[in-house]
Design an enzyme around this catalytic site. Sequence first.
Site, PDB file in Angstrom:
ATOM      1  N   THR A  47      62.770 105.601 -22.340  1.00 23.28           N
ATOM      2  CA  THR A  47      62.004 104.374 -22.561  1.00 23.28           C
ATOM      3  C   THR A  47      60.521 104.718 -22.651  1.00 23.28           C
ATOM      4  O   THR A  47      60.036 105.595 -21.937  1.00 23.28           O
ATOM      5  CB  THR A  47      62.278 103.313 -21.476  1.00 23.28           C
ATOM      6  N   CYS A  53      55.336  97.373 -16.241  1.00 25.52           N
ATOM      7  CA  CYS A  53      56.804  97.342 -16.176  1.00 25.52           C
ATOM      8  C   CYS A  53      57.301  98.552 -15.366  1.00 25.52           C
ATOM      9  O   CYS A  53      56.578  99.529 -15.189  1.00 25.52           O
ATOM     10  CB  CYS A  53      57.409  97.442 -17.567  1.00 25.52           C
ATOM     11  N   HIS A  70      64.518  98.764 -18.126  1.00 21.27           N
ATOM     12  CA  HIS A  70      63.059  98.647 -18.295  1.00 21.27           C
ATOM     13  C   HIS A  70      62.726  97.172 -18.080  1.00 21.27           C
ATOM     14  O   HIS A  70      62.847  96.368 -18.990  1.00 21.27           O
ATOM     15  CB  HIS A  70      62.674  99.113 -19.702  1.00 21.27           C
TER      16      HIS A  70
END
Lengths: 186, 286
Positions: A47, A53, A70
């Site tokens: 990711t 995040c 994520h």
Amino acid sequence: MSRSPSLPFKNDPPRAGEIDRGAARDKVVVGVADLAVVRDATKSIVTYALGSCIGVTVYDPVAKVGGMLHFMLPESTVNAEKALANPAMFADIGVPLLFQKVIEAGARRERLIVCAAGGAEVLADDGHFRIGSRNRTILRKIFWKQNLLLAADDTGGQHSRTLTLRLADGVINIRAQGKETQLWPH
Amino acid sequence: MATLNDALATLDTLPALPTTSIQLVGMLASGGREADLREIEAIIRHDESIAATVLKLANSAAFSSPGRTFSLGESVRRLGSRTLCRIALETQVSGTLANAGRSYGLRRGSLSQCAAGGALAADTLARRHRIDPELCFVAALLRDIGKLAIDALAGPEALEQIAAQADARPFLAYEREAFGADHAELGGILCERWGLPSEICGAVRGHHEPPSHPASAVTDIVHAADCVARWAGLGLGCDGLLYVFDSAARERLHTTRDELEALVADVLSASTPQATRDLHSLRSTA
């Protein structure tokens, strides 16, 4: 003054969930507010652009099953409609879903190695928002309730991170500030 | 280390914003007073990507006229001038920004996504706070246009090397040290050179450091929208989150955590390409 008109672009990003076959090793890309569970030891899960995040990885070294989430925000109560449409957006419902999916794919809970990265903060946030630190806090609470331990984490700061889980051996790498480091095994 | 003059000289070498984009900005900024459907249709006819998007939207459930249409003229009538201006401008700016941000380590298209997400956030915040939504939408869409200039100034991996050594100062300070100006200032100058309205130029220039004396509501909105886009993970390169959320701007807007967090969730869907976007957001502007 230096110029870089021919500086090459990085490859176009594959869409979330697609396999990036142009890479040296096949990669399954997890987008923002997305999760993937993979049972294929030839692949990696990656990711990009983890800011505030957080990316959570789970890996069963025996079954060679791994997953990555994520998530963007701590609590789904902020937007019930979005939570219903995409639980991976929120920690409180995305993390349990990740565990459910990876166990459905053949992993055993007691063997899972859990790691996390991200949770950065904008500068001089005077405490009003602190999304990154609230993401980190809720993750600790969820793991406490589930009686789970984080094997390793790289969180906080102000920089963006790329997180990769290699399913052949469970190695987790983080790329940030132009450097690649191994998060797991230590 | 480059100087301000080097940075300004670089602006001359950048591709100009299409003339039609500048016309569209003028139509939006005038609140529709200068909008002419025939002119908009002419712009759309000359751009296949815009025309395809317009036809698709005109046949979507969000614009509920009965029957399908394959006519651009009918599509224009169904969607209305404001929505058309926005679609056309967003498509053109997206094309201009598609290759921008490489010096920040951004992948192709990342900055376009960030522009679209920020524009939606700015539009939503502006409507809630009763500030001109068109000015806020356009300024947010163009806010990172100065990164084109930084791309031209920065050598390979220059910004990554800067980021690797960065402490807790705003990234703009490093840009000013290395290039004589930061991307926000260069973006503001570019907008001035293109003759865009002063509110838009000011908001682009101040989108990371909104001024307090005098304060600008449009700039404050674009500043908040930029933070929302960053929290949604849009346009994050090696500069990461090395930006400040200005507490004075937050107080002037009276914005809350819940309001902005809900927007973080919304902008993610807005950052997908226009043609595949959730149409609910457009419906509100039709």
